[in-house]
Write a protein that holds these residues in place. Structure first.
Motif, PDB file in Angstrom:
ATOM      1  N   MET A   1      -1.774 -12.230  -3.688  1.00 60.20           N
ATOM      2  CA  MET A   1      -3.296 -11.737  -2.899  1.00 60.20           C
ATOM      3  C   MET A   1      -3.417 -11.970  -1.495  1.00 60.20           C
ATOM      4  O   MET A   1      -3.805 -11.177  -0.623  1.00 60.20           O
ATOM      5  N   ALA A   2      -2.820 -13.219  -1.175  1.00 64.42           N
ATOM      6  CA  ALA A   2      -2.948 -13.391   0.155  1.00 64.42           C
ATOM      7  C   ALA A   2      -2.117 -12.654   1.242  1.00 64.42           C
ATOM      8  O   ALA A   2      -2.486 -12.338   2.100  1.00 64.42           O
ATOM      9  N   LEU A   3      -0.862 -12.243   0.525  1.00 67.75           N
ATOM     10  CA  LEU A   3      -0.105 -11.570   1.442  1.00 67.75           C
ATOM     11  C   LEU A   3      -0.711 -10.340   1.413  1.00 67.75           C
ATOM     12  O   LEU A   3      -0.532  -9.763   2.573  1.00 67.75           O
ATOM     13  N   LEU A   4      -1.052  -9.796   0.387  1.00 65.17           N
ATOM     14  CA  LEU A   4      -1.869  -8.219   0.603  1.00 65.17           C
ATOM     15  C   LEU A   4      -2.922  -8.396   1.623  1.00 65.17           C
ATOM     16  O   LEU A   4      -2.735  -7.479   2.561  1.00 65.17           O
ATOM     17  N   LEU A   5      -3.616  -9.241   1.624  1.00 64.81           N
ATOM     18  CA  LEU A   5      -4.891  -9.512   2.517  1.00 64.81           C
ATOM     19  C   LEU A   5      -4.422  -9.572   4.085  1.00 64.81           C
ATOM     20  O   LEU A   5      -4.728  -9.138   4.765  1.00 64.81           O
ATOM     21  N   ALA A   6      -3.280 -10.534   4.280  1.00 65.11           N
ATOM     22  CA  ALA A   6      -2.824 -10.691   5.434  1.00 65.11           C
ATOM     23  C   ALA A   6      -1.911  -9.447   6.219  1.00 65.11           C
ATOM     24  O   ALA A   6      -2.185  -9.230   7.211  1.00 65.11           O
ATOM     25  N   THR A   7      -1.598  -8.751   5.262  1.00 61.75           N
ATOM     26  CA  THR A   7      -0.755  -7.474   5.574  1.00 61.75           C
ATOM     27  C   THR A   7      -1.765  -6.352   6.089  1.00 61.75           C
ATOM     28  O   THR A   7      -1.715  -5.673   6.990  1.00 61.75           O
ATOM     29  N   VAL A   8      -2.793  -6.331   5.166  1.00 60.36           N
ATOM     30  CA  VAL A   8      -3.748  -5.248   5.528  1.00 60.36           C
ATOM     31  C   VAL A   8      -4.452  -5.736   6.948  1.00 60.36           C
ATOM     32  O   VAL A   8      -5.040  -4.732   7.513  1.00 60.36           O
ATOM     33  N   PHE A   9      -4.868  -7.038   7.214  1.00 61.79           N
ATOM     34  CA  PHE A   9      -5.483  -7.427   8.271  1.00 61.79           C
ATOM     35  C   PHE A   9      -4.353  -6.987   9.593  1.00 61.79           C
ATOM     36  O   PHE A   9      -4.902  -6.800  10.570  1.00 61.79           O
ATOM     37  N   TRP A  10      -3.352  -7.378   9.269  1.00 57.14           N
ATOM     38  CA  TRP A  10      -2.301  -7.172  10.472  1.00 57.14           C
ATOM     39  C   TRP A  10      -2.104  -5.826  10.624  1.00 57.14           C
ATOM     40  O   TRP A  10      -2.153  -5.389  11.744  1.00 57.14           O
ATOM     41  N   VAL A  11      -1.967  -4.851   9.890  1.00 57.28           N
ATOM     42  CA  VAL A  11      -2.021  -3.410   9.907  1.00 57.28           C
ATOM     43  C   VAL A  11      -3.108  -2.961  10.621  1.00 57.28           C
ATOM     44  O   VAL A  11      -2.947  -2.155  11.615  1.00 57.28           O
ATOM     45  N   HIS A  12      -4.461  -3.288  10.201  1.00 56.11           N
ATOM     46  CA  HIS A  12      -5.597  -2.825  11.042  1.00 56.11           C
ATOM     47  C   HIS A  12      -5.495  -3.111  12.317  1.00 56.11           C
ATOM     48  O   HIS A  12      -5.779  -2.478  13.244  1.00 56.11           O
ATOM     49  N   GLN A  13      -5.288  -4.516  12.717  1.00 57.85           N
ATOM     50  CA  GLN A  13      -5.139  -4.985  14.035  1.00 57.85           C
ATOM     51  C   GLN A  13      -4.123  -4.444  14.809  1.00 57.85           C
ATOM     52  O   GLN A  13      -4.405  -4.000  16.039  1.00 57.85           O
ATOM     53  N   ASP A  14      -2.921  -4.256  14.294  1.00 59.06           N
ATOM     54  CA  ASP A  14      -1.853  -3.540  14.848  1.00 59.06           C
ATOM     55  C   ASP A  14      -2.071  -2.149  15.258  1.00 59.06           C
ATOM     56  O   ASP A  14      -1.923  -1.513  16.354  1.00 59.06           O
ATOM     57  N   ALA A  15      -2.650  -1.295  14.150  1.00 62.84           N
ATOM     58  CA  ALA A  15      -2.963   0.087  14.403  1.00 62.84           C
ATOM     59  C   ALA A  15      -4.234   0.116  15.434  1.00 62.84           C
ATOM     60  O   ALA A  15      -4.138   1.095  16.302  1.00 62.84           O
TER      61      ALA A  15
END
Length: 63
Positions: A1-15
């Motif tokens: 679950m932590a990996l999912l949330l970290a990925t979602v946060f990173w994608v939003h920030q990077d985009a």
């Protein structure tokens, strides 16, 4: 679950950074178009296994 949330946060920030630079990460297939950071993040949240690799490929193509 932590990996999912970290990925979602990173994608939003990077985009968001890419969009601010004037090189948004875009994907379109038929009538489906994904180009906004929130849309990428929501896609990653709902369909992580599809949208995360898709984001990485599209990001590479956008520069």
């Amino acid at each position: 679950m932590a990996l999912l949330l970290a990925t979602v946060f990173w994608v939003h920030q990077d985009a968001s950074v890419q969009a601010a630079r004037g090189t948004p990460v875009c994907f379109s297939a038929g009538s489906l178009e994904v180009s906004k950071p929130a849309t990428w993040a929501l896609g990653c949240l709902c369909l992580w296994i599809i949208f995360t690799p898709l984001y990485l490929v599209c990001r590479r193509q956008s520069g």
